[in-house]
Enzyme design. Structure first.
Site, PDB file in Angstrom:
ATOM      1  N   GLY A   1     -31.643  58.142  98.650  1.00  0.00           N
ATOM      2  CA  GLY A   1     -31.927  57.917  97.233  1.00  0.00           C
ATOM      3  C   GLY A   1     -31.991  59.199  96.424  1.00  0.00           C
ATOM      4  O   GLY A   1     -31.353  60.192  96.763  1.00  0.00           O
ATOM      5  N   SER A   2     -32.775  59.154  95.350  1.00  0.00           N
ATOM      6  CA  SER A   2     -32.809  60.249  94.384  1.00  0.00           C
ATOM      7  C   SER A   2     -33.464  61.491  94.956  1.00  0.00           C
ATOM      8  O   SER A   2     -34.462  61.413  95.677  1.00  0.00           O
ATOM      9  CB  SER A   2     -33.582  59.817  93.147  1.00  0.00           C
ATOM     10  OG  SER A   2     -33.885  60.943  92.348  1.00  0.00           O
ATOM     11  N   THR A   3     -32.927  62.668  94.575  1.00  0.00           N
ATOM     12  CA  THR A   3     -33.520  63.939  94.999  1.00  0.00           C
ATOM     13  C   THR A   3     -34.907  64.146  94.389  1.00  0.00           C
ATOM     14  O   THR A   3     -35.664  64.979  94.870  1.00  0.00           O
ATOM     15  CB  THR A   3     -32.634  65.133  94.601  1.00  0.00           C
ATOM     16  OG1 THR A   3     -32.410  65.086  93.193  1.00  0.00           O
ATOM     17  CG2 THR A   3     -31.314  65.092  95.321  1.00  0.00           C
ATOM     18  N   VAL A   4     -35.236  63.387  93.334  1.00  0.00           N
ATOM     19  CA  VAL A   4     -36.588  63.469  92.768  1.00  0.00           C
ATOM     20  C   VAL A   4     -37.620  63.008  93.811  1.00  0.00           C
ATOM     21  O   VAL A   4     -38.801  63.304  93.695  1.00  0.00           O
ATOM     22  CB  VAL A   4     -36.677  62.632  91.466  1.00  0.00           C
ATOM     23  CG1 VAL A   4     -38.071  62.658  90.881  1.00  0.00           C
ATOM     24  CG2 VAL A   4     -35.692  63.167  90.429  1.00  0.00           C
TER      25      VAL A   4
END
Lengths: 134, 427
Positions: free
Chosen positions: A63-66
């Site tokens: 998923g997102s690198t955040v």
């Protein structure tokens, strides 16, 4: 019964705790509640379980690198795993472990672990202690 | 275990010679190098940082950034910042809550303490001072900018995350793997187009169809150049070509996880190497129609009343601002219009009188933020319209709004009427 393994250190540390094993990848941003550590992803096999205070064993993040900041938020809420063990890590989880100071090892055969195992980690060394041979 | 070769200077930083802030940055860069099998680190010329919005950082993230700054972490190379959750100077008049604004300002303050230039834009490539050059190694977060740098310019960058980009800026290096290596830049998919691709919205719809199919692969478009105006040397104004490529790349990165594409006879590496860029097992994809893209992006076709029209995802270029001003001259808007852009681009537009024309019509030229990262539901927005593929992807997901998607002319018509128009002639 004891199993001894070694892996590759992403974040060094010494810790002992109970394993929570997921054979599915984990997406942290949106997939895990940053305040409680409960897995929110409706399609995840561990949905509703908390990763807080566990030795979290999973193949890799997704998923997102955040998601790295989600791991940091977990640590600051006291809801982070004690340590993380991956089969093959990637940037989201590894960076999260480093900024959140969570011991982490990868390049480990995660099929040795079962949820509930007692796991001891010292840098690259892992010891799995299982009460009864099931 | 993979051998990562470090210079003696890099090794010293890893052992803490420059303090714990730099040490942590080096630990991140080295860990990524080991995970991805890099042989060494490569100096970077410029860093673009994401993970700026308080919505994603939370209090923990803001505190962490200040601790990192307090440990002496400073960027060593020019470093710019992604959009924040609000316009910094005008958040109060725009209706943002102080409970959101204060920690957001604190986050930006931490980046500034580390020497980051607070550009607050996803389009560093539109800034004359930061536009990358071909062959430059960069550490860019912000997936839409990564695609631009690799594809349109022929610079080299991986899709960095927020903290890994910041770490790269602090040590001035990144691990040499992935798109830093020429052999990793080969195409995995050959794309043939069998339908017209004209407007910016068409390029957005195409990005959906191709992004879904190729995932994190590298698409090679064999016949897309015929739908594009020539690629100018200076792309900092956007222009007809740049505006289309900007939306194509952003959508490929949002609907897939594309970091690089090639267009035969058009983008720099494809001009030089042509079909030598194809990997031996590249798959073929024929695009017969853009309907599937439009069906997904124009997600609520029954919605006609529009609260907010947003243009500028990625941030609007000077040429897009010119087109908006041209259409709105003398008009009076019924719906709220945000043209989201970089402060640097807004200054260029002000100098041409464009901002005044848009504001006189009742529109807003919003800097530093966009409707993806701003908490727009708190501003009362429920029904949005846009011509940008990435916005159509993220705004419904992040903010739960209804979405209409179409050409720039349709979007501006919607802003004028307050309701979505039937299809107009294209462009």
């Amino acid at each position: 019964m004891k199993i001894k393994l070694t892996g590759r250190v992403i974040r060094a540390g010494r810790v002992e705790g109970e394993a929570l094993v997921s054979h599915a990848p984990i997406g942290f941003l949106g997939g895990v509640d940053p305040e409680t550590g409960v897995i929110l992803d409706p399609n995840h096999p561990l949905k509703g379980k908390s990763i807080a205070g566990k030795i979290l064993v999973f193949p890799h993040g997704k998923g997102s690198t955040v998601g790295s900041y989600t791991i940091l938020r977990l640590a600051r809420s006291g809801a982070a795993p004690l340590a993380m063990i991956n089969a093959n890590s990637e940037a989201i989880t590894a960076v999260g472990a480093i900024i959140a100071d969570i011991p982490m090892i990868d390049q480990v055969d995660i099929y040795h672990f079962r949820t509930g195992d007692l796991v001891r980690i010292e840098n690259e060394r892992i010891e799995i202690v299982r009460e009864n041979n099931l | 275990m993979t051998d990562l070769n470090l210079t003696s200077e890099e090794q010293a930083l890893l052992e803490g010679a420059a303090g714990p802030g730099v040490q942590r940055a080096m630990e991140i860069v080295v860990a990524l190098g080991r995970i991805y099998g890099a042989a060494d680190l490569v100096p970077v010329e410029h860093v673009q940082i994401s993970g700026v919005s308080y919505k994603n950082l939370g209090d923990a993230g803001v505190a962490f950034l200040h601790e990192w700054a307090g440990q002496g972490a400073k960027v060593r190379v020019p470093t710019t910042l992604n959009p924040a959750g609000m316009e910094l100077a005008r958040w109060q008049e725009m209706g943002f809550d102080a409970e959101f604004a204060r920690p957001q300002l604190a986050a930006i303050d931490a980046f500034v303490r580390m020497g980051v230039v607070p550009t607050m834009s996803c389009t560093p490539y539109l800034f004359p001072n930061y536009a990358p050059r071909r062959g430059a190694h960069l550490a860019w977060a912000e997936s839409s900018a990564v695609v631009w740098a690799n594809s349109v310019v022929g610079a080299f960058t991986n899709r960095e995350g927020g903290p890994s980009a910041l770490a790269a800026a602090i040590v001035g290096r990144t691990a040499r793997y992935g798109y830093h290596l020429p052999e990793q830049r080969r195409a995995t998919h050959v794309i043939e187009i069998r339908c017209p691709v004209k407007s910016i919205a068409d390029f957005g719809a195409l990005s959906y169809v191709v992004g879904k199919a190729v995932g994190d692969g590298v698409p090679y478009f064999v016949d897309l150049a015929s739908w594009l105006p020539p690629l100018p040397d200076d792309l900092t104004e956007g222009g007809a070509a740049g505006d289309r490529l900007k939306t194509l790349g952003a959508g490929l990165a949002a609907y897939g996880a594309v970091a690089l594409y090639h267009i035969e006879g058009y983008t720099p590496e494809a001009r030089d190497l042509g079909r030598k860029l194809l990997s031996s097992h590249a798959k073929r994809l024929v695009v017969e129609s853009l309907d599937e893209g439009y069906a997904v992006m124009d997600a609520n076709p029954e919605t006609t009343e529009i609260d907010l029209v947003t243009i500028g995802c990625p941030h609007a270029s000077l040429s897009e601002l010119r087109r908006v001003a041209e259409r709105l001259r003398g008009e009076r808007l019924r719906a709220r219009l945000w043209v989201t852009t970089a402060r640097l681009t807004r200054e260029r537009a002000e100098a041409e009188g464009l901002v005044r024309i848009i504001e006189e019509a009742g529109g807003e030229v919003v800097a530093d933020t966009c409707a993806v990262v701003a908490p727009i539901r708190g501003l009362g927005v429920r029904r949005m319209a846009t011509n940008a593929g990435k916005m159509a992807c993220y705004a419904p997901m992040h903010s739960g709004v209804e979405m209409r998607y179409g050409t720039l002319d349709q979007c501006l018509e919607a802003a004028i009427r307050g309701s979505w128009p039937k299809a107009l002639s294209d462009q």
